[in-house]
Write a protein that holds these residues in place. Structure first.
Motif, PDB file in Angstrom:
ATOM      1  N   GLN A  57       0.819  -1.207   0.000  1.00  0.00           N
ATOM      2  CA  GLN A  57       0.000   0.000   0.000  1.00  0.00           C
ATOM      3  C   GLN A  57       0.858   1.265   0.000  1.00  0.00           C
ATOM      4  O   GLN A  57       1.914   1.308   0.633  1.00  0.00           O
ATOM      5  CB  GLN A  57      -0.917   0.004   1.234  1.00  0.00           C
ATOM      6  CG  GLN A  57      -1.842  -1.193   1.317  1.00  0.00           C
ATOM      7  CD  GLN A  57      -2.732  -1.320   0.102  1.00  0.00           C
ATOM      8  OE1 GLN A  57      -3.477  -0.398  -0.233  1.00  0.00           O
ATOM      9  NE2 GLN A  57      -2.659  -2.470  -0.566  1.00  0.00           N
ATOM     10  N   ASP A  58       0.369   2.279  -0.718  1.00  0.00           N
ATOM     11  CA  ASP A  58       1.023   3.591  -0.789  1.00  0.00           C
ATOM     12  C   ASP A  58      -0.002   4.644  -0.355  1.00  0.00           C
ATOM     13  O   ASP A  58      -0.542   5.382  -1.179  1.00  0.00           O
ATOM     14  CB  ASP A  58       1.507   3.862  -2.218  1.00  0.00           C
ATOM     15  CG  ASP A  58       2.323   5.136  -2.317  1.00  0.00           C
ATOM     16  OD1 ASP A  58       2.945   5.524  -1.312  1.00  0.00           O
ATOM     17  OD2 ASP A  58       2.317   5.752  -3.408  1.00  0.00           O
ATOM     18  N   PRO A  59      -0.282   4.711   0.948  1.00  0.00           N
ATOM     19  CA  PRO A  59      -1.435   5.488   1.415  1.00  0.00           C
ATOM     20  C   PRO A  59      -1.242   6.999   1.327  1.00  0.00           C
ATOM     21  O   PRO A  59      -0.153   7.526   1.533  1.00  0.00           O
ATOM     22  CB  PRO A  59      -1.585   5.044   2.876  1.00  0.00           C
ATOM     23  CG  PRO A  59      -0.204   4.636   3.281  1.00  0.00           C
ATOM     24  CD  PRO A  59       0.407   4.031   2.065  1.00  0.00           C
ATOM     25  N   LYS A  60      -2.342   7.677   1.048  1.00  0.00           N
ATOM     26  CA  LYS A  60      -2.397   9.131   1.107  1.00  0.00           C
ATOM     27  C   LYS A  60      -2.786   9.529   2.529  1.00  0.00           C
ATOM     28  O   LYS A  60      -3.687   8.936   3.122  1.00  0.00           O
ATOM     29  CB  LYS A  60      -3.439   9.663   0.128  1.00  0.00           C
ATOM     30  CG  LYS A  60      -3.237   9.277  -1.321  1.00  0.00           C
ATOM     31  CD  LYS A  60      -4.448   9.685  -2.148  1.00  0.00           C
ATOM     32  CE  LYS A  60      -5.672   8.896  -1.731  1.00  0.00           C
ATOM     33  NZ  LYS A  60      -6.857   9.200  -2.586  1.00  0.00           N
ATOM     34  N   PRO A  61      -2.147  10.555   3.096  1.00  0.00           N
ATOM     35  CA  PRO A  61      -2.502  10.954   4.461  1.00  0.00           C
ATOM     36  C   PRO A  61      -3.904  11.542   4.537  1.00  0.00           C
ATOM     37  O   PRO A  61      -4.334  12.271   3.636  1.00  0.00           O
ATOM     38  CB  PRO A  61      -1.438  11.994   4.818  1.00  0.00           C
ATOM     39  CG  PRO A  61      -0.921  12.489   3.517  1.00  0.00           C
ATOM     40  CD  PRO A  61      -1.037  11.355   2.557  1.00  0.00           C
ATOM     41  N   LEU A  62      -4.601  11.193   5.591  1.00  0.00           N
ATOM     42  CA  LEU A  62      -5.923  11.742   5.842  1.00  0.00           C
ATOM     43  C   LEU A  62      -5.835  13.205   6.262  1.00  0.00           C
ATOM     44  O   LEU A  62      -6.681  14.028   5.892  1.00  0.00           O
ATOM     45  CB  LEU A  62      -6.633  10.916   6.919  1.00  0.00           C
ATOM     46  CG  LEU A  62      -8.074  11.268   7.267  1.00  0.00           C
ATOM     47  CD1 LEU A  62      -8.982  11.106   6.044  1.00  0.00           C
ATOM     48  CD2 LEU A  62      -8.570  10.390   8.409  1.00  0.00           C
ATOM     49  N   ILE A  63      -4.821  13.544   7.061  1.00  0.00           N
ATOM     50  CA  ILE A  63      -4.551  14.932   7.433  1.00  0.00           C
ATOM     51  C   ILE A  63      -3.059  15.193   7.235  1.00  0.00           C
ATOM     52  O   ILE A  63      -2.250  14.258   7.159  1.00  0.00           O
ATOM     53  CB  ILE A  63      -4.952  15.243   8.892  1.00  0.00           C
ATOM     54  CG1 ILE A  63      -4.100  14.435   9.879  1.00  0.00           C
ATOM     55  CG2 ILE A  63      -6.441  15.000   9.116  1.00  0.00           C
ATOM     56  CD1 ILE A  63      -4.252  14.896  11.312  1.00  0.00           C
ATOM     57  N   VAL A  64      -2.708  16.466   7.125  1.00  0.00           N
ATOM     58  CA  VAL A  64      -1.312  16.843   6.938  1.00  0.00           C
ATOM     59  C   VAL A  64      -0.929  17.874   7.979  1.00  0.00           C
ATOM     60  O   VAL A  64      -1.770  18.538   8.575  1.00  0.00           O
ATOM     61  CB  VAL A  64      -1.058  17.390   5.519  1.00  0.00           C
ATOM     62  CG1 VAL A  64      -1.373  16.337   4.474  1.00  0.00           C
ATOM     63  CG2 VAL A  64      -1.900  18.647   5.263  1.00  0.00           C
ATOM     64  N   GLY A  65       0.384  18.003   8.207  1.00  0.00           N
ATOM     65  CA  GLY A  65       0.855  18.968   9.195  1.00  0.00           C
ATOM     66  C   GLY A  65       2.299  18.707   9.540  1.00  0.00           C
ATOM     67  O   GLY A  65       3.036  18.052   8.799  1.00  0.00           O
ATOM     68  N   GLY A  66       2.709  19.193  10.694  1.00  0.00           N
ATOM     69  CA  GLY A  66       4.092  19.040  11.119  1.00  0.00           C
ATOM     70  C   GLY A  66       4.420  17.609  11.474  1.00  0.00           C
ATOM     71  O   GLY A  66       3.579  16.864  11.988  1.00  0.00           O
ATOM     72  N   THR A  67       5.672  17.231  11.186  1.00  0.00           N
ATOM     73  CA  THR A  67       6.129  15.876  11.494  1.00  0.00           C
ATOM     74  C   THR A  67       7.465  15.862  12.223  1.00  0.00           C
ATOM     75  O   THR A  67       7.939  14.795  12.597  1.00  0.00           O
ATOM     76  CB  THR A  67       6.276  15.056  10.194  1.00  0.00           C
ATOM     77  OG1 THR A  67       7.182  15.739   9.318  1.00  0.00           O
ATOM     78  CG2 THR A  67       4.928  14.882   9.501  1.00  0.00           C
ATOM     79  N   GLY A  68       8.084  17.043  12.382  1.00  0.00           N
ATOM     80  CA  GLY A  68       9.392  17.076  13.026  1.00  0.00           C
ATOM     81  C   GLY A  68      10.530  16.756  12.092  1.00  0.00           C
ATOM     82  O   GLY A  68      11.681  16.692  12.509  1.00  0.00           O
ATOM     83  N   SER A  69      10.233  16.515  10.815  1.00  0.00           N
ATOM     84  CA  SER A  69      11.283  16.246   9.835  1.00  0.00           C
ATOM     85  C   SER A  69      10.856  16.850   8.497  1.00  0.00           C
ATOM     86  O   SER A  69       9.678  17.140   8.277  1.00  0.00           O
ATOM     87  CB  SER A  69      11.513  14.735   9.667  1.00  0.00           C
ATOM     88  OG  SER A  69      10.333  14.109   9.175  1.00  0.00           O
ATOM     89  N   HIS A  70      11.841  17.069   7.605  1.00  0.00           N
ATOM     90  CA  HIS A  70      11.568  17.640   6.277  1.00  0.00           C
ATOM     91  C   HIS A  70      10.773  18.940   6.388  1.00  0.00           C
ATOM     92  O   HIS A  70       9.838  19.202   5.617  1.00  0.00           O
ATOM     93  CB  HIS A  70      10.805  16.641   5.391  1.00  0.00           C
ATOM     94  CG  HIS A  70      11.549  15.366   5.148  1.00  0.00           C
ATOM     95  ND1 HIS A  70      11.517  14.312   6.033  1.00  0.00           N
ATOM     96  CD2 HIS A  70      12.365  14.982   4.136  1.00  0.00           C
ATOM     97  CE1 HIS A  70      12.270  13.324   5.566  1.00  0.00           C
ATOM     98  NE2 HIS A  70      12.802  13.706   4.411  1.00  0.00           N
ATOM     99  N   GLY A  71      11.169  19.761   7.341  1.00  0.00           N
ATOM    100  CA  GLY A  71      10.450  21.006   7.593  1.00  0.00           C
ATOM    101  C   GLY A  71      10.498  21.996   6.452  1.00  0.00           C
ATOM    102  O   GLY A  71       9.689  22.932   6.407  1.00  0.00           O
ATOM    103  N   GLU A  72      11.439  21.832   5.521  1.00  0.00           N
ATOM    104  CA  GLU A  72      11.542  22.743   4.387  1.00  0.00           C
ATOM    105  C   GLU A  72      10.531  22.429   3.286  1.00  0.00           C
ATOM    106  O   GLU A  72      10.356  23.217   2.341  1.00  0.00           O
ATOM    107  CB  GLU A  72      12.957  22.667   3.799  1.00  0.00           C
ATOM    108  CG  GLU A  72      13.287  21.409   2.999  1.00  0.00           C
ATOM    109  CD  GLU A  72      13.437  20.133   3.827  1.00  0.00           C
ATOM    110  OE1 GLU A  72      13.524  19.034   3.249  1.00  0.00           O
ATOM    111  OE2 GLU A  72      13.474  20.269   5.088  1.00  0.00           O
ATOM    112  N   ASP A  73       9.838  21.315   3.385  1.00  0.00           N
ATOM    113  CA  ASP A  73       8.973  20.839   2.302  1.00  0.00           C
ATOM    114  C   ASP A  73       7.512  21.012   2.700  1.00  0.00           C
ATOM    115  O   ASP A  73       7.108  20.618   3.800  1.00  0.00           O
ATOM    116  CB  ASP A  73       9.282  19.363   2.034  1.00  0.00           C
ATOM    117  CG  ASP A  73       8.686  18.863   0.728  1.00  0.00           C
ATOM    118  OD1 ASP A  73       7.809  19.550   0.162  1.00  0.00           O
ATOM    119  OD2 ASP A  73       9.087  17.780   0.287  1.00  0.00           O
TER     120      ASP A  73
END
Length: 388
Positions: free
Chosen positions: A216-232
């Motif tokens: 599976q290659d799931p799409k996120p249900l919600i998006v937001g901060g993750t503590g990584s890849h903050g520039e993207d």
């Protein structure tokens, strides 16, 4: 013996496992290593809980174990990844935490739902399922491990084997029985599986697990901060970060870790509970003023500690309120399973008895007395309520 018994434990376990509360308190001040605090100990703790969850459920990919706010969120995330216009086979036993996301997908994304009926023993009708699969247009099967209404344990291995044969993907709802029954996700190979923290695992409320198969290659249900890849501005591609937006629930996750550890050391033994439930069922089936489910008794070796019945002369809510006055608290209504009452023609719903897995013989004796008194309170004068 307590003054009252809470026999609505299919909803939430009787008490968190030893060590859960202490772990949750530690989580209140745990540093979040993913977000620059401390030395990364929190990240290590999270990975350890993922690894323990994966090992407990026979899942080989700890980084694809996703922490969610509970099973309902996890089920929504899984349904979110069903393609627009897909055809989904769903049993008549499912909980609204799965049916409602599917219904919304039906309304908004043209997902086609086809209900698979159940047998008189409240099991998915395998012959009907085979007929549906032979039509060759199904894309998904969604199925619970056990019914929250009838406690009947579904034939997951057979269903998943058929799904693989016909190239159909599977979502498994392990809310009832997950943690109490052995589940080997490596053998079952579902696309998604969901486990709550607060039921069979005896962990905290408000936290759950989503297992995502590598297919599976799931799409996120919600998006937001993750503590990584903050520039993207896009979510990270890798799991688990892609599906874990926001600050992690450290108290809940560490509490869940403690519950997983305790449960591994103390596997559930349902034998005694099932023996007591069988005696209670035999009593209810001996009466002519109630209708017991499933219609045809299923051996208790194939059931959790859940027993539902329908009083024939009074609403279930009235009987449950009366039982509570005598000291037995149970659940009345549709059990948040919209199709289940229709499937057995229980128009007003059920009375559901679901004692804790540790309930002793004395508690069953007390519960039986409460039940007898409540039913007798509404019996016609001089009526014989026993079946001849």
């Amino acid at each position: 013996m307590p003054d009252a018994l809470n026999w609505n434990r299919a909803a939430t376990c009787d008490a968190p496992a030893p060590g859960v509360a202490e772990a949750m308190i530690a989580g209140l001040t745990a540093a979040d290593g993913l977000r620059g605090a401390g030395s990364g100990a929190a990240a290590i703790d999270l990975h350890q809980v993922r690894a323990l969850a994966a090992d407990t459920f026979g899942f080989a990919w700890p980084d694809r174990v996703i922490f969610c706010s509970g099973a309902t969120y996890a089920l929504n995330q899984a349904v979110h990844n069903i393609a627009n216009g897909a055809t989904v086979l769903v049993s008549a036993l499912e909980h609204n935490s799965l049916l409602r996301p599917l219904h919304l997908a039906q309304l908004n994304r043209q997902v086609q739902l086809r209900q698979v009926p159940i047998t008189a023993q409240a099991l998915i009708d395998m012959n009907a399922l085979k007929r549906e699969l032979k039509k060759s247009d199904a894309d998904w099967i969604v199925l619970s491990l056990a019914s929250n209404v009838f406690g009947t344990i579904q034939p997951l291995a057979e269903v998943c084997s058929l799904a693989r044969k016909y190239g159909v993907q599977v979502i498994l709802d392990l809310c009832q029985g997950g943690g109490q029954l052995h589940v080997d996700l490596g053998a079952l190979q579902p696309a998604y599986a969901i486990v709550p923290g607060h039921k069979g695992l005896r962990g905290p409320r408000g936290v759950g697990l989503l297992f995502v198969d590598p297919s599976q290659d799931p799409k996120p249900l919600i998006v937001g901060g993750t503590g990584s890849h903050g520039e993207d501005l896009n979510m990270p591609l890798a799991l688990p970060a892609r599906l874990e937006a926001g600050t992690p629930n450290m108290p809940g996750i560490l509490g869940l870790g403690a519950a997983l550890h305790w449960r591994r050391q103390h596997p559930t033994d349902l034998q005694t509970l099932r023996q007591h439930m069988q005696g209670l069922e035999e009593y209810l089936r001996s009466r002519n003023d109630v209708r017991v489910f499933p219609h045809e008794p299923l051996p208790w070796s194939q059931r959790l500690g859940i027993l539902s019945f329908e009083p024939l002369h009074i609403p279930p809510t009235v009987l449950v309120a009366t039982m509570a006055q005598f000291g037995l608290h149970a659940r009345a209504g549709m059990m948040c399973a919209a199709w289940a009452p229709q499937s057995v023609n229980a128009r007003d719903g059920f009375v559901r008895l679901s004692p804790p897995e540790t309930a002793a013989a004395a508690e069953f004796e007390f519960a039986l007395e409460c039940l007898q008194q409540a039913l007798q309170a509404f019996a016609p004068q001089d009526a014989d309520n026993s079946k001849q």
